[in-house]
Enzyme design. Sequence first.
Site, mmCIF file in Angstrom:
data_model
loop_
_atom_site.group_PDB
_atom_site.id
_atom_site.type_symbol
_atom_site.label_atom_id
_atom_site.label_comp_id
_atom_site.label_asym_id
_atom_site.label_seq_id
_atom_site.Cartn_x
_atom_site.Cartn_y
_atom_site.Cartn_z
ATOM 1 N N HIS A 1 118.782 4.653 43.906
ATOM 2 C CA HIS A 1 118.880 6.118 43.958
ATOM 3 C C HIS A 1 117.709 6.799 43.246
ATOM 4 O O HIS A 1 117.669 8.045 43.213
ATOM 5 C CB HIS A 1 120.194 6.598 43.339
ATOM 6 C CG HIS A 1 121.415 6.154 44.073
ATOM 7 N ND1 HIS A 1 121.584 6.348 45.423
ATOM 8 C CD2 HIS A 1 122.535 5.507 43.643
ATOM 9 C CE1 HIS A 1 122.753 5.841 45.803
ATOM 10 N NE2 HIS A 1 123.346 5.324 44.739
ATOM 11 N N ASP B 1 124.085 -1.957 49.663
ATOM 12 C CA ASP B 1 124.970 -1.251 48.735
ATOM 13 C C ASP B 1 125.882 -0.312 49.526
ATOM 14 O O ASP B 1 125.525 0.178 50.600
ATOM 15 C CB ASP B 1 124.115 -0.446 47.752
ATOM 16 C CG ASP B 1 124.885 0.092 46.573
ATOM 17 O OD1 ASP B 1 124.812 -0.495 45.494
ATOM 18 O OD2 ASP B 1 125.571 1.131 46.739
#
Length: 341
Positions: A158, A193
């Site tokens: 992220h 993920d």
Amino acid sequence: MKAVLDDRQRQHDPKHFMANGVILPNPEQPERIRVLTAGAEAAGCEIQAPRDAGLGPIAALHSAEYLDFLQSIHTRWQRIGGGGDEVIPNIHPATRGDGYPKSAVGQAGYHQADTACPISAGTWEAAYWSAQSAITGADLMITGSRAAYVLSRPPGHHAFGDLAGGFCFLNNAGIAAQRLRGVGLRAAILDVDVHHGNGTQGIFYDRSDLLTVSIHADPTRFYPFFWGHAQERGQGRGLGYNLNLPLARGTGDDDYLETLAVALRRIASFGTDVLVVALGLDASIDDPFQGLAVTGDGFARIGAALAKTGLPVLFVQEGGYLSDSLGDNLTRTLSGFQEAV
């Protein structure tokens, strides 16, 4: 299989997390290291420490301005009268222009996308050694390893070039892929993920020399919400070099494996030399975030499918939070890979 881990990653011990307006314990805990280490060892991994390659490979993706912020912000934050122990922004600009705030509060808002990436006294060192672990993993691939596992914690997918978010500070998988690209290898990143790797996408979105592919829970109603949709294909020179494969909440093994086959076809079409797998184990049916429903058998099948590509594979740890099956899911993934080679 060799595995890379630096114990200094434990120094990041975040306390703040907010979900639905409620302050909760942060799920990205140092205890993950113990559980994942046991899982890697159960798969027969030989664990080694990373070497220090310096800031250069990190600065190849992250701006010097951002790296200076990460190194200095906690000390500066402590000078604020009545300030908290962790750096948590109270402003998130909708757009960021050419101006750059001088205040610690303003810079926190500029460089932290949300409240899920609190910065404490040990955060920079932990993130630095998490990234160095990924760099050492890339170097193992460069020197001929068929596969390696990197226990990078805090995770990284992220993190944009100058922006932390979602438990992530430095984009470990991206740093590793850039390291591989630097020696002339055609590298692809496959993110498995449960959350879309928005930082990874953002870093490489206008580049054609590296392919990014992400399989994740549909972000329409799931973090990170604003990125990860199927129509996001790259831009400029990067158009067609980004593939998002969002899945319905609760997707299980068979449908997941069918989607993985689509991802692997695109990776083959890129002429990939080496595959970096951003290994989130939070697609598990047991994970606290409850996005997808992959079982232990499913993780073994994922590992086997990756092995059958014939590509060298560098596994870089992303999410996967504390549950009874977390360590076993890592073992099943790595063992499934090794047994299918």
